[in-house]
Design a protein around this motif. Structure first.
Motif, PDB file in Angstrom:
ATOM      1  N   ILE A  65       0.830  -1.192   0.000  1.00  0.00           N
ATOM      2  CA  ILE A  65       0.000   0.000   0.000  1.00  0.00           C
ATOM      3  C   ILE A  65       0.870   1.248   0.000  1.00  0.00           C
ATOM      4  O   ILE A  65       1.964   1.260   0.569  1.00  0.00           O
ATOM      5  CB  ILE A  65      -0.948  -0.002   1.229  1.00  0.00           C
ATOM      6  CG1 ILE A  65      -1.912   1.184   1.190  1.00  0.00           C
ATOM      7  CG2 ILE A  65      -0.161  -0.049   2.532  1.00  0.00           C
ATOM      8  CD1 ILE A  65      -3.048   1.077   2.202  1.00  0.00           C
ATOM      9  N   ALA A  66       0.380   2.300  -0.646  1.00  0.00           N
ATOM     10  CA  ALA A  66       1.015   3.620  -0.623  1.00  0.00           C
ATOM     11  C   ALA A  66       0.019   4.614  -0.055  1.00  0.00           C
ATOM     12  O   ALA A  66      -1.109   4.719  -0.544  1.00  0.00           O
ATOM     13  CB  ALA A  66       1.434   4.042  -2.035  1.00  0.00           C
ATOM     14  N   LEU A  67       0.439   5.334   0.982  1.00  0.00           N
ATOM     15  CA  LEU A  67      -0.426   6.302   1.659  1.00  0.00           C
ATOM     16  C   LEU A  67       0.239   7.668   1.623  1.00  0.00           C
ATOM     17  O   LEU A  67       1.428   7.807   1.938  1.00  0.00           O
ATOM     18  CB  LEU A  67      -0.678   5.854   3.103  1.00  0.00           C
ATOM     19  CG  LEU A  67      -1.583   6.726   3.962  1.00  0.00           C
ATOM     20  CD1 LEU A  67      -2.425   5.846   4.907  1.00  0.00           C
ATOM     21  CD2 LEU A  67      -0.794   7.746   4.788  1.00  0.00           C
ATOM     22  N   GLY A  68      -0.531   8.701   1.248  1.00  0.00           N
ATOM     23  CA  GLY A  68      -0.002  10.058   1.174  1.00  0.00           C
ATOM     24  C   GLY A  68       0.114  10.677   2.557  1.00  0.00           C
ATOM     25  O   GLY A  68      -0.901  11.015   3.173  1.00  0.00           O
ATOM     26  N   VAL A  69       1.340  10.835   3.041  1.00  0.00           N
ATOM     27  CA  VAL A  69       1.551  11.342   4.397  1.00  0.00           C
ATOM     28  C   VAL A  69       1.100  12.793   4.518  1.00  0.00           C
ATOM     29  O   VAL A  69       0.465  13.176   5.502  1.00  0.00           O
ATOM     30  CB  VAL A  69       3.031  11.188   4.799  1.00  0.00           C
ATOM     31  CG1 VAL A  69       3.292  11.822   6.165  1.00  0.00           C
ATOM     32  CG2 VAL A  69       3.419   9.718   4.827  1.00  0.00           C
ATOM     33  N   ASP A  70       1.399  13.604   3.528  1.00  0.00           N
ATOM     34  CA  ASP A  70       0.992  15.013   3.585  1.00  0.00           C
ATOM     35  C   ASP A  70      -0.528  15.130   3.640  1.00  0.00           C
ATOM     36  O   ASP A  70      -1.067  15.978   4.351  1.00  0.00           O
ATOM     37  CB  ASP A  70       1.545  15.766   2.373  1.00  0.00           C
ATOM     38  CG  ASP A  70       3.017  15.500   2.162  1.00  0.00           C
ATOM     39  OD1 ASP A  70       3.831  16.044   2.918  1.00  0.00           O
ATOM     40  OD2 ASP A  70       3.341  14.718   1.246  1.00  0.00           O
ATOM     41  N   ARG A  71      -1.214  14.292   2.885  1.00  0.00           N
ATOM     42  CA  ARG A  71      -2.683  14.305   2.924  1.00  0.00           C
ATOM     43  C   ARG A  71      -3.197  13.849   4.287  1.00  0.00           C
ATOM     44  O   ARG A  71      -4.201  14.365   4.787  1.00  0.00           O
ATOM     45  CB  ARG A  71      -3.255  13.429   1.807  1.00  0.00           C
ATOM     46  CG  ARG A  71      -2.988  13.975   0.420  1.00  0.00           C
ATOM     47  CD  ARG A  71      -3.696  13.156  -0.648  1.00  0.00           C
ATOM     48  NE  ARG A  71      -3.398  13.642  -1.996  1.00  0.00           N
ATOM     49  CZ  ARG A  71      -3.965  13.198  -3.107  1.00  0.00           C
ATOM     50  NH1 ARG A  71      -4.880  12.232  -3.035  1.00  0.00           N
ATOM     51  NH2 ARG A  71      -3.634  13.683  -4.276  1.00  0.00           N
ATOM     52  N   LEU A  72      -2.514  12.871   4.884  1.00  0.00           N
ATOM     53  CA  LEU A  72      -2.906  12.440   6.224  1.00  0.00           C
ATOM     54  C   LEU A  72      -2.752  13.575   7.229  1.00  0.00           C
ATOM     55  O   LEU A  72      -3.619  13.785   8.081  1.00  0.00           O
ATOM     56  CB  LEU A  72      -2.073  11.230   6.644  1.00  0.00           C
ATOM     57  CG  LEU A  72      -2.327  10.684   8.051  1.00  0.00           C
ATOM     58  CD1 LEU A  72      -3.789  10.301   8.231  1.00  0.00           C
ATOM     59  CD2 LEU A  72      -1.420   9.490   8.338  1.00  0.00           C
TER      60      LEU A  72
END
Length: 359
Positions: free
Chosen positions: A326-333
Motif C-alpha cells: 500500500i502507498a499512503l499520502g503522508v501530507d494528505r494524512l
C-alpha cells in the motif's frame, strides 16, 4: 506564507506507528543499527529513501522529473527522480524481507491542486504472505492511532469532519458505479482485458456525463468515477473502495474468485483519496504485458516512453512471494489530521506555482 501545521512524519511518530526498535535482548543500544523504525509494531524493516533511478513508474498519465547523470569522463545517463519506492521495496520482498516499509520523498511532474504538489511524502508498507484485506485493517488502525495521538476522534477536510472510530464503509467498485451512477460496469467489459468503450460511453451519456468521440474505456471510467462516485466517498465514514476492474489493475493481481476484478483498493476520508493498495501481482510475464501496454498508451497520448525496469521483472521472475502493499499520502494524512485546506499548508518549503516558469 503558508501556515505550517506539522512536519509530514511527526504525527506518525507521535501515534507510535513509526518508532525506534528496541535493541536485541542483552545488548545495549549502539546507535542507528538498533533504532531502525518499525511500522505497526514489531516485525517491519525500514527501507531508506532512494535517489534518482533509471526507471520511473509507468502509469500512462504519470509524469516523472528527468535529470542527467554525468561522469567525470563526460559520459551521461538519463535518470528520473523517484515517483514511488515501490519497485525497490518489491525487490526487497524477493530478497526475503517479510515485512517492510518506506517513508519516502517522491516527485511527480504536471500535478498541482489543493491535494497535489510536485514533491510529497509517501508511506508505503508491504506484507509478504498476507492479503490486501489485512492492509484494510492496517488503515483502520493507523488513522485511529493518529487521531488518538491528537486527542480527537475525527479527521477533517473542507469543513467535513469524519469520525474514524465508527464502522468504516466498504464498497466494491461495481457496487459503487451501480449505486451512484446507475451503471452496470462489468456489463461494459464482456472481455475484461479489453473492455468496450462504446458500451460504457453510451451508459455514461444516459446518466448525463459527456464523452468524447476518441475516449477509450479508461477515460470514460475515470470521468464517471470523478463525477458520480468520488463525491459520495468518505463523508459519513472513511470508505474503502475495493475490487477494481482488472483492466485498471496496475500492479495488482486478478481476484482468484472473480478474474474480472483485481485485488486493489483505495481509501477515502472526507472526500480525500488517501491511499492505494494492491494484492500484488507476482506473474512476471503478465506484468511485462501491462508495462508494455502502459508504455504504448503513454506514447500515444504524450509522445514519450519511459524505460522498463528489467531488474524488477527479473526479480518477479525469480520469485516474489504472495504479498500485499500500500502507498499512503503522508501530507494528505497530516492535512486531514489538522484540517488544512491545501497541501502547501503542511509542507515546510512548498514550490510556488509560478516559481521558475518561463514567460
Amino acid at each position: 506564507m503558508a501556515v505550517q501545521h506539522a512536519c509530514t512524519s511527526c504525527q506518525l511518530v507521535a501515534s507510535g506507528y513509526l518508532r525506534p526498535a528496541a535493541p536485541p535482548p542483552g545488548q545495549a543500544c549502539r546507535g542507528p543499527e538498533h533504532t531502525a523504525p518499525l511500522l505497526l509494531g514489531a516485525g517491519f524493516s525500514g527501507s531508506g529513501n532512494t535517489g534518482p533511478a533509471g526507471f520511473p513508474g509507468l502509469e500512462p498519465h504519470l509524469q516523472a522529473f528527468e535529470t542527467s547523470l554525468r561522469t567525470p569522463a563526460g559520459q551521461q545517463a538519463t535518470l528520473y527522480l523517484h515517483t514511488s519506492p515501490e519497485f525497490a521495496c518489491k525487490k526487497l520482498l524477493v530478497a526475503g524481507e517479510p515485512r517492510l516499509f518506506a517513508l519516502a520523498r517522491v516527485f511527480r511532474n504536471a500535478e498541482r491542486s489543493e491535494l497535489h504538489h510536485p514533491e510529497f511524502t509517501l508511506l508505503e508498507w508491504y506484507r509478504a504472505h498476507d492479503t490486501y484485506e489485512r492492509l484494510m485493517h492496517d488503515c483502520e488502525e493507523l488513522l485511529r492511532a493518529v487521531a488518538s495521538a491528537l486527542g480527537r476522534t475525527t479527521m477533517e477536510h473542507d469543513g467535513r469532519q469524519v469520525d474514524v472510530f465508527q464502522p468504516w464503509d466498504y464498497l466494491s467498485v461495481p457496487e459503487a458505479f451501480h449505486r451512484y451512477a446507475g451503471i452496470d460496469l462489468l456489463a461494459t467489459a464482456p472481455d475484461p482485458l479489453a473492455p468496450n468503450a462504446a458500451l460504457l460511453a453510451s451508459a455514461a451519456r444516459q446518466q448525463g456525463i459527456r464523452t468524447a468521440e476518441d475516449d477509450d474505456w479508461q477515460a470514460v471510467f475515470t470521468r464517471i468515477l470523478l463525477e458520480k462516485v468520488e463525491p459520495h466517498l468518505g463523508h459519513a465514514a472513511p470508505t474503502i473502495l475495493y475490487d477494481y476492474p482488472v483492466s485498471q489493475a496496475a500492479l495488482s493481481r486478478p481476484k482468484p474468485s472473480d478474474p474480472r476484478l483485481a485485488e486493489r483498493f483505495e481509501l477515502y476520508v472526507a472526500g480525500v483519496e488517501l491511499a492505494n493498495a494492491f494484492g500484488e501481482l507476482t506473474d512476471a510475464a503478465e506484468q511485462r504485458r501491462r508495462f508494455e501496454a502502459d508504455c504504448a498508451e503513454k506514447e500515444r497520448i504524450y509522445g514519450e516512453r519511459y524505460p522498463i525496469d528489467e531488474d524488477f521483472l527479473a526479480a518477479l521472475d525469480y520469485g516474489m512471494p504472495e504479498a500485499a502493499g500500500i502507498a499512503l499520502g503522508v501530507d494528505r494524512l497530516v492535512m486531514l489530521a489538522t484540517g488544512a485546506g491545501r497541501i502547501e499548508e503542511v509542507l515546510w518549503a512548498p514550490v510556488h506555482a509560478d516559481e521558475g516558469l518561463q514567460r
